[in-house]
Design a protein around this motif. Sequence first.
Motif, mmCIF file in Angstrom:
data_model
loop_
_atom_site.group_PDB
_atom_site.id
_atom_site.type_symbol
_atom_site.label_atom_id
_atom_site.label_comp_id
_atom_site.label_asym_id
_atom_site.label_seq_id
_atom_site.Cartn_x
_atom_site.Cartn_y
_atom_site.Cartn_z
ATOM 1 N N ALA A 150 0.769 -1.219 0.082
ATOM 2 C CA ALA A 150 0.125 -0.087 0.042
ATOM 3 C C ALA A 150 0.884 1.366 -0.051
ATOM 4 O O ALA A 150 0.332 2.159 -0.542
ATOM 5 C CB ALA A 150 -0.924 0.031 1.126
ATOM 6 N N THR B 78 -4.796 -2.848 -1.986
ATOM 7 C CA THR B 78 -5.348 -2.071 -2.823
ATOM 8 C C THR B 78 -6.902 -1.841 -2.585
ATOM 9 O O THR B 78 -7.481 -0.770 -2.058
ATOM 10 C CB THR B 78 -5.211 -2.645 -4.015
ATOM 11 O OG1 THR B 78 -5.590 -3.953 -4.344
ATOM 12 C CG2 THR B 78 -3.591 -2.517 -4.491
ATOM 13 N N LEU C 17 1.055 3.613 -3.166
ATOM 14 C CA LEU C 17 -0.301 4.384 -3.385
ATOM 15 C C LEU C 17 -0.158 5.412 -2.500
ATOM 16 O O LEU C 17 -0.753 6.538 -2.670
ATOM 17 C CB LEU C 17 -1.307 3.218 -3.244
ATOM 18 C CG LEU C 17 -1.309 2.384 -4.346
ATOM 19 C CD1 LEU C 17 -2.374 1.354 -4.127
ATOM 20 C CD2 LEU C 17 -1.133 3.023 -5.672
ATOM 21 N N VAL D 119 -6.510 1.024 0.492
ATOM 22 C CA VAL D 119 -6.506 2.467 -0.293
ATOM 23 C C VAL D 119 -7.740 2.680 -0.874
ATOM 24 O O VAL D 119 -7.950 4.116 -0.583
ATOM 25 C CB VAL D 119 -5.267 2.227 -1.243
ATOM 26 C CG1 VAL D 119 -5.362 3.803 -1.988
ATOM 27 C CG2 VAL D 119 -4.119 2.065 -0.548
#
Length: 306
Positions: free
Chosen positions: A58, A238, A61, A242
């Motif tokens: 993560a 993901t 990102l 996020v």
Amino acid sequence: MPSAASPLPTSSHRIAAGGIALAAVGAIAASGKAVIVKLAYRHGVDATTLLALRMLMAFPLFALLAAWSARRATALTWGDRGRVLWLGFTGYYLSSLLDFQGLQYISVTLERLILYLNPTLVLLISLVLLKKRPGRWQLVALGLSYLGVLLAFGHDLQLEGGRIVLGSALVLASALSYALYLFGSGQVVARIGAIRLTAYASCVACVLCVLHFALLHPLAALGQAPAPVYWLSLVNATLCTVLPVLAIMLAVKRIGSSLAAQVGMLGPVSTIVMSLWLLDEPMGPWQILGTALVLVGVLLVSRVRA
């Protein structure tokens, strides 16, 4: 929470519908985290490894989000940098670590119900630290929420015994850690901005999680996990980490925090559905009743605080 007559932040029904959809996506995606962790545990990995893989994947990102949010922002003061470090430690590192450890012992349904007590814990913290007297409806809301968790806890305790006590204590400590983050982030959010603070604090947590792993294992061990663990961790990083952050923040911008919080009540319900579908976890009437009581209690807390 606003009444039915209160206007939304936007007068466009199309934008409002999009905000509700984003809030629903964020709630459902976030609720899948525990299910993914449970699936990964079946491959013999520990909580520290899973957390490190999740945060390592993560991090790029969150770093991009941090860079984007800081484009036209003023530089942080040293005081704000210290607060970001503290909030990253309590809100994302410590709470995640305790949560992952607790999931080794309890069902995802009970875990989600305990974590959903966050608004009630923030209320309790404010009552204690700010020395406010609780109102009648606040007491009713707190009573319903904790009775609901006790019902679900009692159901699982009959099946699993002492493991449930340890796991529930760890997840409750995780919820308390995140509640402290929510309570302490108010003034910092006003100065830094919600997206920027979330991105910075998440980056701090990513670094701390990897350092924690390095203290217990050689870093090379991150490359030795079974292949399914990497795919599950990628999904966790993901879609379950996020994506919910971005979806919920965009939803709040469109429909406001109160309505977004109401839509977020899909989280515990979707957790139950996924636990039955993917994990074959037992579900009894006491857990269903407990879930309903927690949802009603949290809704009351939100309305009273508003």
